[in-house]
Design an enzyme around this catalytic site. Sequence first.
Site, PDB file in Angstrom:
ATOM      1  N   LYS A 172      58.319  46.763  74.996  1.00 24.20           N
ATOM      2  CA  LYS A 172      58.892  48.120  74.873  1.00 24.20           C
ATOM      3  C   LYS A 172      59.729  48.111  73.594  1.00 24.20           C
ATOM      4  CE  LYS A 172      61.459  51.513  77.643  1.00 24.20           C
ATOM      5  NZ  LYS A 172      60.562  52.672  77.585  1.00 24.20           N
TER       6      LYS A 172
HETATM    7  C1  LIG Z   1      55.037  54.530  76.968  1.00 22.08           C
HETATM    8  C2  LIG Z   1      55.608  54.406  78.337  1.00 22.08           C
HETATM    9  N1  LIG Z   1      54.796  54.144  79.374  1.00 22.08           N
HETATM   10  C3  LIG Z   1      55.265  54.022  80.627  1.00 22.08           C
HETATM   11  C4  LIG Z   1      56.608  54.164  80.902  1.00 22.08           C
HETATM   12  C5  LIG Z   1      57.120  53.997  82.302  1.00 22.08           C
HETATM   13  O1  LIG Z   1      57.794  52.773  82.441  1.00 22.08           O
HETATM   14  P1  LIG Z   1      58.968  52.594  83.489  1.00 22.08           P
HETATM   15  O2  LIG Z   1      58.418  52.996  84.803  1.00 22.08           O
HETATM   16  O3  LIG Z   1      59.280  51.148  83.440  1.00 22.08           O
HETATM   17  O4  LIG Z   1      60.066  53.465  83.059  1.00 22.08           O
HETATM   18  C6  LIG Z   1      57.491  54.420  79.863  1.00 22.08           C
HETATM   19  C7  LIG Z   1      58.923  54.558  80.122  1.00 22.08           C
HETATM   20  O5  LIG Z   1      59.720  53.923  79.578  1.00 22.08           O
HETATM   21  C8  LIG Z   1      56.991  54.536  78.548  1.00 22.08           C
HETATM   22  O6  LIG Z   1      57.813  54.793  77.515  1.00 22.08           O
END
Ligand SMILES: Cc1ncc(COP(=O)(O)O)c(C=O)c1O
Length: 326
Positions: A159
């Site tokens: 991320k």
């Molecule tokens: C590109 C992307 N996909 C999926 C998610 C969902 O991830 P999470 O459930 O860990 O927030 C996020 C959120 O941060 C995201 O930015």
Amino acid sequence: MAFSGTGKIWMNGSLVNWADAKIHVGSHVVHYGSGVFEGARCYSTPRGSACFRLDAHMRRLIDSCKIYRMEPQVSLAVLTDAVLETIRANAFKACYIRPIIYRGYNELGVNPFPCPVDAAILTWEWGAYLGQDALENGVDVRISSWARPAANTFPTLAKTSANYANSQLIKMEAVTEGYSEGIALDTAGYLSEGSGQNLFVVRDNVIYTPPLTASILPGITRDSVLALAGDLGFRVREEMLPREMLYICDEAFFVGTAVEITPIRSVDKIPVGNGRRGPITEALQTAFFDVINGEAPDQHGWLSYVYPGEPLQTAAAAGAARSKGR
Ligand SMILES: Cc1ncc(COP(=O)(O)O)c(C=O)c1O
């Protein structure tokens, strides 16, 4: 929603006033997107304020660091404690949590190694990301003309701030054309995810979601929904999905820390199912919100309480604990 601009932010080990949490414009992260971050939530439950799956978020943060060869100055345990300390310093009952680890100020070659690895934790109050109405009535989305990064280009298991350049293109295209969100395909043309949320579809009572190999972020909410779907006895399949699955499915929904579980009511102006939130989406929302609102036992151990003396023993919790022990 604009920041209130007040409160405390944790920076490299100290709590500083919101207005003083500054970095130099020559910092590496500003120019090259060399940051990794997390987005988690703290909820107000009847037993006290609790972070949802903080351990999983902090683990993903460290995984992102590892992929980008970043060595944080403090340990995972210290960072996790610092999240709780920051929430307490702001006396939040519920908030959004944003830890970020980034390459700071020293020099501006592309090589990030000479720059320090700095860390900060912001917390602020943030309600439903796509609006409260969206949770019940769903959102209208389009398939993005932008694809998610191809394998072996930008790692999507990390991320990283850099990946959100792609997310911004998806989001801007969608809002410019009057949609709430965009859904990106991977470079092979299979369904991937939204600009900041993972994707699920339902057809004939089977729940489908793209696998990690479809250029998705491994979402913590996605993982939680997979667990809840198992608890509820639904059949779940993680597999590559063609774009047109979205046009013929019975239900579709986004999941993520920001959107929680948000139904999708149309894709490219084609109604999803009958254009209303479907029963499986609603069942998963109920199971999810019951845990984060403290109305169901936290049987997966997803909540970590923030303030000393919490969790409070409530009659409901005591009853749940008794029946669990039976
Ligand atoms: C590109 C992307 N996909 C999926 C998610 C969902 O991830 P999470 O459930 O860990 O927030 C996020 C959120 O941060 C995201 O930015």
